[in-house]
Design an enzyme around this catalytic site. Structure first.
Site, short mmCIF file in Angstrom:
data_model
loop_
_atom_site.label_atom_id
_atom_site.label_comp_id
_atom_site.label_asym_id
_atom_site.label_seq_id
_atom_site.Cartn_x
_atom_site.Cartn_y
_atom_site.Cartn_z
N GLY A 141 -9.53 9.17 -6.22
CA GLY A 141 -8.85 8.78 -7.46
C GLY A 141 -8.07 7.50 -7.28
O GLY A 141 -8.23 6.80 -6.28
N ASN A 142 -7.25 7.19 -8.24
CA ASN A 142 -6.39 6.01 -8.11
C ASN A 142 -5.05 6.30 -8.77
O ASN A 142 -4.85 7.36 -9.34
CB ASN A 142 -7.07 4.77 -8.70
CG ASN A 142 -7.37 4.95 -10.18
OD1 ASN A 142 -6.46 5.08 -10.99
ND2 ASN A 142 -8.65 5.00 -10.52
N ARG A 143 -4.13 5.33 -8.67
CA ARG A 143 -2.75 5.61 -9.06
C ARG A 143 -2.42 5.26 -10.51
O ARG A 143 -1.26 5.22 -10.89
CB ARG A 143 -1.80 4.87 -8.11
CG ARG A 143 -1.97 5.36 -6.68
CD ARG A 143 -0.72 5.13 -5.87
NE ARG A 143 -0.51 3.72 -5.57
CZ ARG A 143 0.66 3.18 -5.32
NH1 ARG A 143 1.74 3.91 -5.40
NH2 ARG A 143 0.76 1.91 -5.02
#
Ligand code: CTP
Length: 413
Positions: free
Chosen positions: A206-208
């Site tokens: 995922g990412n932030r």
């Protein structure tokens, strides 16, 4: 400012309580005049409590004060919400059967109608004629929003959001008699949040991205009068009211949703943080650590570039060319080979979108924060525009730039 808030007899009357609060919190003195039918949806006690003023809908209450004359004369603004087909017809033909319609005939100041009704009623020739009549007299009649209506039907006929009506009312008072919300009648698709690419049933890459910027953009577009579709990847904030939400998880799902939504969108804004890569293989069972085999190595494959594909499709579809505005986002860092703007300019050309909103990212910047600072680059070559502040303020600036591009810039080539 003294405002008369006329409430029509429609189910959307309950939303007008929020509109009333917006007016009172902005310091205005509001007298609510519900129609008889409106009080069957929301009682006078609610209007009295929220406005802090007595409420009546009869010309025979407090006759000595000649209320309809006084209220009409004193009002610096009259807002009718929800404006039902019945109220539009009465106002267009000058009927004066109750306190509200009497007050309308006495009003000197600007008058704004915010309609809400079923699509067939809104599109009926009688209603069209009544709206035309009112507009030709200088009365402002907002376009209703499009979306889910009271029953199972959907289409144009939803009451515009309270913030939309509030903004339109304020613009009207400021003398913009031809005021049209910048995105009225437009459909805007916005992707938001971060995609998640599964590795196995419990793990993902995922990412932030928090989705805050995308949600703020959705609110700003909704408040500018647009029908908004939010393609929501993983977000840490809830989607706003009054927008259609399509939930997605992976880049491939987002691609499918974006291409489908783009088909009838006037504007597509890709603010989602899309994973550039996904695991080549997704294990159907949880990947276990084992002593008898080597630790796993994850092979990644490239995800399609959705933004680029949206641009290609638009450009090759001929008819849509010049009618759809596509906006990309870029998170950039400068390095020894070039500065942020140089990289962003190259990305704008590579992606081919009309506007590119550039975030300068660093270790603690942008992700999850409530403030932001961006530069908007245009492929038309006009000067880069800076916007900074809260994500709400930045979104308002981006949406207003989009409104400007749609209304003032000639078709793209
Ligand atoms: N984007 C997209 N599809 C992808 C990756 C990104 O549509 N597979 C969109 C994003 O939503 C954003 C824009 O492209 O609007 C820029 O994304 P970014 O990741 O910064 O650009 P890249 O092309 O991946 O460039 P690089 O990673 O080399 O900076």
């Amino acid at each position: 400012m003294r405002i008369v808030l006329g409430v029509g007899g429609g189910i959307a009357a309950y939303k007008v309580a929020s509109l009333l609060r917006l007016f009172t919190e902005a310091g205005h003195h509001v007298t609510v005049i519900p129609t008889e039918a409106a009080t069957r949806f929301v009682g006078t006690a609610t209007w009295e409590a929220l406005s802090g003023n007595p409420v009546s809908n009869s010309v025979f209450d407090d006759v000595h004060q000649v209320n309809h004359v006084r209220l009409g004369h004193e009002a610096e603004l009259v807002v009718i919400a929800p404006a039902t087909a019945d109220l539009l017809a009465k106002a267009a033909t000058g009927q004066a059967g109750d306190l509200l319609t009497n007050t309308l005939l006495m009003a000197h100041g600007p008058v704004l109608f915010a309609p809400a009704m079923h699509t067939e009623m809104w599109q009926h020739a009688a209603t069209r004629a009544n709206v035309e009549t009112l507009r030709s007299r200088g009365v402002a009649v907002l376009e209703p929003a499009t979306g889910r209506l009271t029953g199972s039907d959907s289409g144009p006929g939803r009451l515009p959001e309270p913030e939309v009506i509030f903004d339109a009312a304020m613009a009207l008072v400021e003398g913009q008699s031809d005021y049209q919300l910048p995105l009225a009648g437009k459909t805007v698709t916005i992707s938001a949040g971060g995609t998640r690419e599964p590795l196995d049933p419990v793990r993902f890459l995922g990412n932030r991205s928090s989705g805050k910027q995308g949600v703020a953009l959705a609110v700003a577009a909704r408040n500018a009068g647009a029908t908004v579709r939010l393609l929501a990847a993983h977000m840490e904030v809830p989607p706003p009211a009054g927008v259609e939400v399509v939930q997605v998880e992976t880049a491939l799902q987002l691609r499918e949703a974006a291409l489908a939504a783009a088909a009838d969108s006037d504007v597509v804004i890709m603010s989602a943080a899309v994973a550039d890569f996904r695991p080549a293989e997704v294990s159907s069972t949880k990947i276990k650590k084992r002593d008898d085999t080597a630790d796993p190595v994850i092979t990644l494959v490239r995800n399609p570039d959705i933004l680029h594909e949206l641009v290609e499709r638009r450009n090759s579809s001929g008819s849509a060319e010049g009618e759809q505005l596509i906006v990309g986002f870029a998170a950039e860092t400068g390095d020894s080979h070039g500065d942020v703007l140089a990289y962003a300019e190259a990305k704008l050309q590579r992606k081919g979108c009309d506007l590119l909103v550039v975030n300068h990212v660093g270790a603690d910047k942008v992700f999850g924060q409530d403030t932001n600072s961006v530069v908007i680059l245009a492929r038309s070559g006009s000067e880069p525009q800076e916007a900074s502040g809260t994500k709400t303020q930045v979104s308002a600036a981006i949406i207003s730039r989009i409104g400007f591009e749609l209304n003032h810039v000639s078709p793209r080539t």
